[in-house]
Design an enzyme around this catalytic site. Structure first.
Site, PDB file in Angstrom:
ATOM      1  N   ARG A 164       2.840  -0.105  -8.262  1.00  0.00           N
ATOM      2  CA  ARG A 164       1.615  -0.678  -7.680  1.00  0.00           C
ATOM      3  C   ARG A 164       1.328  -2.068  -8.266  1.00  0.00           C
ATOM      4  O   ARG A 164       0.181  -2.409  -8.564  1.00  0.00           O
ATOM      5  CB  ARG A 164       0.405   0.223  -7.911  1.00  0.00           C
ATOM      6  CG  ARG A 164       0.541   1.610  -7.344  1.00  0.00           C
ATOM      7  CD  ARG A 164       0.593   1.603  -5.805  1.00  0.00           C
ATOM      8  NE  ARG A 164       0.548   2.961  -5.300  1.00  0.00           N
ATOM      9  CZ  ARG A 164       1.617   3.736  -5.154  1.00  0.00           C
ATOM     10  NH1 ARG A 164       2.823   3.270  -5.438  1.00  0.00           N
ATOM     11  NH2 ARG A 164       1.485   4.961  -4.693  1.00  0.00           N
ATOM     12  N   SER A 243      -5.897   6.001  -3.819  1.00  0.00           N
ATOM     13  CA  SER A 243      -5.905   6.416  -5.233  1.00  0.00           C
ATOM     14  C   SER A 243      -6.673   5.380  -6.040  1.00  0.00           C
ATOM     15  O   SER A 243      -6.377   4.187  -5.963  1.00  0.00           O
ATOM     16  CB  SER A 243      -4.483   6.475  -5.786  1.00  0.00           C
ATOM     17  OG  SER A 243      -3.716   7.419  -5.087  1.00  0.00           O
ATOM     18  N   GLU A 339      -6.448   1.291 -10.006  1.00  0.00           N
ATOM     19  CA  GLU A 339      -5.429   0.720  -9.122  1.00  0.00           C
ATOM     20  C   GLU A 339      -5.992  -0.445  -8.289  1.00  0.00           C
ATOM     21  O   GLU A 339      -5.326  -1.461  -8.132  1.00  0.00           O
ATOM     22  CB  GLU A 339      -4.890   1.833  -8.209  1.00  0.00           C
ATOM     23  CG  GLU A 339      -3.544   1.522  -7.635  1.00  0.00           C
ATOM     24  CD  GLU A 339      -3.134   2.504  -6.557  1.00  0.00           C
ATOM     25  OE1 GLU A 339      -3.476   2.272  -5.396  1.00  0.00           O
ATOM     26  OE2 GLU A 339      -2.468   3.496  -6.892  1.00  0.00           O
TER      27      GLU A 339
END
Ligand code: EPU
Length: 343
Positions: A164, A243, A339
């Site tokens: 990510r 997420s 994130e």
């Protein structure tokens, strides 16, 4: 090109947080980006690049000049015996692009169906799901330098993709292109012959249920859509950014220590010897699933997803996130890292 003032951003972020952009410019081509850079009064302003806002938490009005990326277009660039090379404008909706590739017979992106966001943002974030990450199918991208207006191309190594993560998420003095370059086009390398990636338990279960030996890419695409719809909230209905935390990585010793106390913990061994823990499980184990702080909440079906229960501010989302981080740290000694980009 118009500069729009005090633009409401509620419908431009998937958390549906109320905030404004002091100034916003929509860019629909590389020429538009170069035009912005050429304007003396705009060049000096710091810039915030917005796709469809699927990975941001707005904690107030956005003061830098917002460049909303609306560069469209998708096409097959070339086909060789070994691969299809497909190109998309950074402003294309990611899922629509994935759907289009499959409809054309260019398989390979099916495991990443239904991930919210644009093609450009997907590259910034190196999105991934069900055993495939964007970097596994990446060929190259074009971007415009926001100081010089020059167009440049980066390959996968130059994008420095990580979990990510990419060079576009960092803004240190020496490395990092966050706020310094705007992605305009992304090219994907879809290998031939196509091979199904079915390693994830949720997906393997679908294969067994359907009782097919060799599923097609379209079948996998449909299963992925079904799995995601069953456990992830649709941002059009419930504001969220997917997420909220990354799955943390620990040493085998740390993992053994946690297993000794919590044998049910979900973890995966990585190729480099380290161990990835399921952050959703850690948060769930701390009792957060379904809980709320103010108008921000933890999704009932997946504790890794924070949601806007209606009228949540970015501050409320971050207060909830911090409370979760504290309880996971106190119980497991692990620091969860968000994130999304907090703006
Ligand atoms: N789990 C719980 N309780 C929960 C949530 C999860 O016990 O409330 C357990 C699950 O039972 C499962 C494990 O945790 O055993 C992992 O959950 P899941 O399979 O849903 O995957 P994840 O690790 O939570 C990651 C990605 C998702 C991606 C899926 C599938 C991250 C941060 N998230 O989630 O990506 O779709 O794997 O590949 O890596 C995103 O990045 O926004 C995203 C949704």
């Amino acid at each position: 090109m118009l500069i729009e003032k005090n633009v409401p951003l509620q419908s431009f972020n998937t958390f549906h947080i109320v905030a404004k952009a002091r100034a916003l410019v929509r860019v629909t081509s590389e020429a538009d980006v170069r035009f912005v850079v050429a304007q003396q009064e705009w060049r000096t302003l710091s810039k915030f690049i917005l796709g469809s806002g699927s990975n941001i938490v707005l904690t107030g009005d956005v003061k830098p000049l917002v460049l909303k990326v609306e560069i469209r277009g998708r096409r097959l660039l070339s086909e060789t015996a070994k691969a299809f090379i497909v190109e998309a404008g950074a402003g294309e909706n990611w899922h629509d692009f994935v759907t289009w590739t499959l409809q054309q017979g260019y398989s390979g992106l099916e495991n990443m169906a239904l991930i919210p966001g644009t093609v450009g943002a997907a590259s910034v974030q190196n999105v991934g799901a069900y055993g495939v990450e964007l970097q596994d199918r990446f060929e190259s991208l074009d971007a415009v330098d926001l100081q010089s207006g020059k167009l440049f191309t980066l390959n996968a190594a130059q994008c420095a993709f990580g979990y990510r993560d990419s060079v576009f998420k960092h803004a240190s003095m020496t490395v990092g292109l966050a706020g310094r370059a705007l992605i305009t086009k992304v090219r994907f390398h879809l290998p031939k012959p196509w091979r199904a990636v079915l390693g994830y338990a949720d997906l393997a279960r679908k294969v067994t249920e359907a009782n097919v030996e060799q599923p097609t890419a379209l079948q996998i695409y449909q299963w992925i859509c079904d799995i995601r719809r069953a456990k992830l909230p649709d941002p059009d209905l419930i504001g969220n950014a997917g997420s909220f935390f990354k799955n943390p990585t620990v040493t085998p010793e740390q993992c053994a220590d946690i297993i000794a106390r919590d044998p049910k913990i979900v973890y995966y061994h990585l190729a480099d010897g380290s161990v990835k823990l399921a952050a959703g499980w850690l948060i769930d184990a701390c009792g957060w699933r379904g809980k709320s702080v103010g108008n921000a909440g933890v999704y009932e079906k997946q504790a890794l997803v924070l949601v806007n229960r209606g009228g949540a501010t970015g501050g409320e989302v971050m207060t909830l996130a911090k409370a979760i981080q504290t309880s996971v740290y106190e119980r497991f000694g692990i620091r969860l890292e968000p994130e999304p980009v907090v703006v």
